[in-house]
Design an enzyme around this catalytic site. Structure first.
Site, short mmCIF file in Angstrom:
data_model
loop_
_atom_site.label_atom_id
_atom_site.label_comp_id
_atom_site.label_asym_id
_atom_site.label_seq_id
_atom_site.Cartn_x
_atom_site.Cartn_y
_atom_site.Cartn_z
N PHE A 74 -5.69 -30.70 18.07
CA PHE A 74 -5.22 -29.32 18.22
C PHE A 74 -3.97 -29.34 19.09
O PHE A 74 -3.90 -30.08 20.07
CB PHE A 74 -6.28 -28.45 18.89
CG PHE A 74 -7.56 -28.31 18.11
CD1 PHE A 74 -7.62 -27.50 16.98
CD2 PHE A 74 -8.71 -28.98 18.50
CE1 PHE A 74 -8.80 -27.37 16.26
CE2 PHE A 74 -9.89 -28.86 17.80
CZ PHE A 74 -9.93 -28.05 16.67
N VAL A 129 -5.22 -33.85 21.96
CA VAL A 129 -4.30 -32.75 22.21
C VAL A 129 -2.92 -33.13 21.70
O VAL A 129 -2.33 -34.14 22.12
CB VAL A 129 -4.22 -32.41 23.71
CG1 VAL A 129 -3.25 -31.24 23.93
CG2 VAL A 129 -5.60 -32.08 24.26
N LYS A 130 -2.40 -32.32 20.79
CA LYS A 130 -1.08 -32.58 20.25
C LYS A 130 -0.01 -32.03 21.19
O LYS A 130 0.00 -30.85 21.52
CB LYS A 130 -0.93 -31.95 18.86
CG LYS A 130 -1.82 -32.59 17.81
CD LYS A 130 -1.71 -31.90 16.46
CE LYS A 130 -0.47 -32.33 15.73
NZ LYS A 130 -0.46 -31.81 14.33
N ILE A 131 0.86 -32.93 21.60
CA ILE A 131 1.99 -32.59 22.48
C ILE A 131 3.27 -32.95 21.72
O ILE A 131 3.40 -34.08 21.23
CB ILE A 131 1.94 -33.40 23.79
CG1 ILE A 131 0.67 -33.11 24.58
CG2 ILE A 131 3.19 -33.14 24.64
CD1 ILE A 131 0.65 -31.77 25.25
#
Length: 230
Positions: free
Chosen positions: A58, A84-86
């Site tokens: 996400f 976690v998409k950064i």
């Protein structure tokens, strides 16, 4: 190589969650918005309840680094298998390297996204603390959109990432099923496929004469259904 589904439709996710070939899921705010999702966390929790512990990525949606960090920690708290998409940078072209360093040091599993160059790969890999679990997502399809062959880039990226324990290379923005073959030959660990591409997986290795006949029959069937006359 693992296949992840890139999707933001809950019904599709529930169907794909029953497919052994799908080893994980990714989504992003753009896909969610286009699917009419209004409750980010509620949608995420429904996914996590139905994917049998498979990894799900996400994405944060802030452009401010402090808020990105806060959102990343919230998202990471939802489930141990969450990545976690950064983004590799913000909209002002400011690198997220320091944020990657801080979050990975605290055990947040990251999926650093929107990479297109090997220089970016080097910087992101260096920012990840040794041994941290993470994914580096290169948008191979967008590289191809510029008229460049993404395969040499992905091969080089795979070699550059190899010394970093815990890091995986993901072929993102697939345009056709052949990308799956290219990604595996390039040494990628993961590829994301949309639902329409996943539906084509059974075509892999099909006999070409048989497929040719099937195509001719399809054209004939459709022409008959249309009722064309000359």
């Amino acid at each position: 190589m693992k296949i992840f589904a890139d999707v933001a439709d809950l019904d599709v996710i529930l169907r794909l969650a029953r497919e052994p070939i799908v080893k994980g899921f990714t989504t992003n705010p753009t896909l969610m918005w286009r699917s009419g999702i209004t409750d980010y966390e509620g949608f995420a929790q429904k996914i996590l309840e139905n994917v049998a512990g498979r990894p799900v990525s996400f994405e944060v949606f802030s452009d401010d680094f402090a808020e990105m960090e806060r959102q990343a920690r919230v998202i990471a708290s939802w489930h141990p298998n969450v990545y976690v998409k950064i983004p590799v940078m913000n909209t002002r072209a400011e690198s997220t390297e320091e944020l990657i360093r801080v979050l990975s040091a605290d055990g947040v599993r990251l999926n650093v996204t929107a990479l297109l160059s090997l220089e970016q790969v080097d910087r992101v890999a260096a920012a990840m603390v040794p041994g941290a679990l993470g994914i580096i997502s290169i948008f191979a399809g967008r590289i191809a959109d510029t008229g460049r062959d993404p395969v040499p880039v992905m091969r080089s990226a795979a070699m550059r990432i190899a010394p970093h324990d815990g890091l995986e290379l993901l072929w993102a923005s697939s345009r056709e099923l052949y990308n799956l073959v290219q990604a595996e030959e390039s040494g990628c660990d993961i590829i994301t496929l949309t639902d329409d591409l996943l539906r084509k997986v059974p075509l892999l290795g099909r006999d070409l004469e048989e497929l040719s006949l099937e195509t001719v029959r399809m054209f004939h069937r459709d022409a008959c259904a249309a009722g064309y006359v000359l």
